[in-house]
Structures are given as C-alpha cells and as structure tokens.
Design an enzyme around this catalytic site. Sequence first.
Site, PDB file in Angstrom:
ATOM      1  N   HIS A   1       3.537  68.345  34.674  1.00 39.26           N
ATOM      2  CA  HIS A   1       3.138  67.856  33.354  1.00 39.26           C
ATOM      3  C   HIS A   1       1.610  67.843  33.281  1.00 39.26           C
ATOM      4  O   HIS A   1       0.931  67.861  34.310  1.00 39.26           O
ATOM      5  CB  HIS A   1       3.658  66.440  33.101  1.00 39.26           C
ATOM      6  CG  HIS A   1       5.145  66.356  32.950  1.00 39.26           C
ATOM      7  ND1 HIS A   1       5.771  66.076  31.751  1.00 39.26           N
ATOM      8  CD2 HIS A   1       6.144  66.494  33.857  1.00 39.26           C
ATOM      9  CE1 HIS A   1       7.083  66.062  31.917  1.00 39.26           C
ATOM     10  NE2 HIS A   1       7.335  66.300  33.195  1.00 39.26           N
TER      11      HIS A   1
ATOM     12  N   TYR B   1       9.215  56.088  30.656  1.00 36.89           N
ATOM     13  CA  TYR B   1       9.737  57.318  31.256  1.00 36.89           C
ATOM     14  C   TYR B   1      11.230  57.355  30.923  1.00 36.89           C
ATOM     15  O   TYR B   1      12.054  56.774  31.621  1.00 36.89           O
ATOM     16  CB  TYR B   1       9.489  57.317  32.764  1.00 36.89           C
ATOM     17  CG  TYR B   1      10.009  58.529  33.496  1.00 36.89           C
ATOM     18  CD1 TYR B   1       9.997  59.793  32.918  1.00 36.89           C
ATOM     19  CD2 TYR B   1      10.508  58.414  34.794  1.00 36.89           C
ATOM     20  CE1 TYR B   1      10.464  60.898  33.599  1.00 36.89           C
ATOM     21  CE2 TYR B   1      10.974  59.515  35.490  1.00 36.89           C
ATOM     22  CZ  TYR B   1      10.949  60.757  34.877  1.00 36.89           C
ATOM     23  OH  TYR B   1      11.415  61.852  35.556  1.00 36.89           O
TER      24      TYR B   1
END
Length: 429
Positions: A419, A277
């Site tokens: 997402h 991430y």
Amino acid sequence: MLGRLALSARLYLSPATIPLLATGLTRSSTRASTRALSVMGKQDAEEGAKLTPSRRRRTKAAAEVENGNAQQEDGAAASSPKPAAKRSRTTKPKKDAGVAEAAAQPASEGAEAAAAANGEAAANGDAAAAEKPKPKRKPKEPKPPPGPLYDVSMRPPRFEGPAHRFLSWNVAGFRALIKKDAEVLKKLVALEQLDAVCLQETKLQERDVEKIVQEAGLTDWHVTFNCSTAKKGYSGTATLCREKPLSIRVGMGVEAHDDEGRVVAVELSDLWLVNAYVPNSGEGLKRLDYRVGEWDKAFAHFLKELQQGPGGKPVVLTGDLNCAHCEIDIHNPKGNLRSAGFTQEERDSFGQQVLGHAGLVDSFRQQHPGVVGYTYYSYRFNARASNRGWRLDYFLVSSDLADKVHDSYILKEITGSDHVPLGLVLKKA
C-alpha cells in the site's frame, strides 16, 4: 525375319515417347503408350512362337527391359511418386546389351527433363510466396485508463493557515517497515508537518510496541495501539498523535468485532479521528457475509454514534477500508467482479452503510473526480510500475467537513509496503 522386324519396331517406338515426356504430358498418356507396347508384345508372342528357342529368349529379354523403362517413365511423370512394383529377377542377356542400353537411355533423359520441369515450377511457387509475405499481427495496445492518472503535481499550493494534517498507511507489518527504512515515518512527518499518523496492519503484540516506536524515532508522540488477540502477528492498528488526544476509544465496543484490533478512535478538539482496518472478505469470499452483514452495519452505527451521540463531533475516517468503491478505483473492473474488495455486495454496502448511513464523503473523489489514483499494488506482475492497482485506502469526512478539505493526496512514490501512504489537509474552523 518377322521377329526381327517386330523388335526393331519396338525399339524405334520407345524413343518417340521422349518429346511427350519433355512437354509434360500427364501420367495417363505415358500409361497409354505402355499399353500400346503391351499390345504389340502380344503380336510378337504370336510371331515368336515361330522363332527358334535362342531367338525367342533374346526377344523375351528385350521385352522385359522395355517394360522396366516404361515403369521408370511412370515414376518420373507422377506428381506424387508411389513405390514401384516389385519385379521378378531376370538375368540380362550378355548379347544385345547395347540394344537394352539404347532403350534405357531415352527414358532416363525424359525423367530428368520432367524432374527439371517440376523443380522449376516449385522454384516459381517459392518465389511467389516470398513476394507475398504474410501480414503481421499488430500488437495489442494497452487500454487507456478511464481518466487522467493522479500525480503529486495535482496537489494545490501549501495551505499556510491553521489545519489538521493527517497521514494514513497500511504498512503490512510495522516491524518489517522499520527494517526496510527506520527513518521513513520520521521523514514523512517532517515533510508534511503532520499532526497525526494512522497505521494499519501493524501485526504487533503489546510487548513489541514500545521498542518499535523507539526504532521509528517517534517516542515523544502519543501512541495508541490496538493489537489482535484473536491471532498473533495479524491485523492491528496504531494512531500516533503529536498532541495528546482528549479521549481514546480502542475498538467499537462490540466484543464480536473487537478481538482483531481493527479500530482506534481519538478525540481531538474539533473532531474524531477514526483509524480502521476493515476485514477483507477473504479467499473464496469466505468472510463476505460477515463483512457486509455484520461488520459494516456495526461500524456504520459506531461512526454515527460518534457524530450524533452525547458530545458528538464530526468524523474523519481513514485507513484500509478494503473496498474499491467504483470502477474507476480498480485497474480491471470486469475481471474482478467476484474478487474480494470489489464484489457488488461490498460496493453496495460501502455506499449504503459507510457513506450513506454514516453520512461520510470521499474526500479524494470530491477533489479529483474522474482521476485515477490507486493506493494498493500487488507485489506480483510488476503492478506498481505498470500502474495496475486498487484504491482501497481512504480519507472520508463528515458532510459538514467536506468544504474544509484543502488537499487529499496519495504518495505513490513512497515504498515499503504494498500500500502507499495517503494524506489529508483539513482546514480548521
């Protein structure tokens, strides 16, 4: 006697102005008539001096009435009326009232005729305007996307041979995802027959992990969490594997970059699966220098070490990499040139460090060149329904794995986060 003749002449002259008004003479013509009357009034004044006082008063009253009628005619003929000048109060004589009424009548009829003519002209103007309507502006048509939109119908037939089947998803809070649909991960695992699931932005602490895994229904899987120690409820990654990994690396091994829980790498039999991430450059690009000047370089070095270090293996990198690499990867490239995730600095760094220095290949773009496929949609402006998104999430593979990619796909229809999940089917050697 002469005074009576002059008065009669004025009375006969006033009706003569009626046809002039009816035919629409201009205001200047009417005023000329009034001036002619005024000249005659002066002549009458000379003659009136010879009249008796009573006759002189009657003559004066009739002249005032005549002047008042002329002013009415001016007002009716004017295209833009002006306020009438104040007249001094004069008591009308009771005698000769019929004479004054006769003088006023033609002026009133002339004013009505002029008003009727003006009204007819206005009506004709309105009719002409109605016959010629203003052209309507055509509504702006939305710009077509630069290429065809990705759809699951573009997926190849299912590969039945031995393969790695991976799924990646920025869940924007693991706990929040489970509250929305506790079965969603379990359903995806069964649908795609997954071997590993990589999650980003889990926003968990170590004490929450066991409970969340139980609620997700994946207790028989091997789970590795990397939780943020810099800030609670922030960032975080998790990798869940059906089979136990050969080894695990939590973080890059660089203290300056490892306190936000952004990297988990698990070693499988023939490759490293890296879940990341990547830091966002932030509001106002306040972390842009850190992102491109420090993080990207350290991360690229880490990926290269996994491939070329002792016992090195090819790498599959997945996760929210927080960069729309090309213009096709964002719905409004011109409007986002200084937005975090699409600055030229981030795009250059992505290409030079992650793809270049680390030697990785974008599996989706390799399989679907020219196809528009987004993985992130803002909750605002109905972005998902109108397909206004960004492609921030990737499956990147070492160059020697690129020809083994069977399917790199996006599951836009799956909800639960801003997402969407994406997957990779990679043939085994």
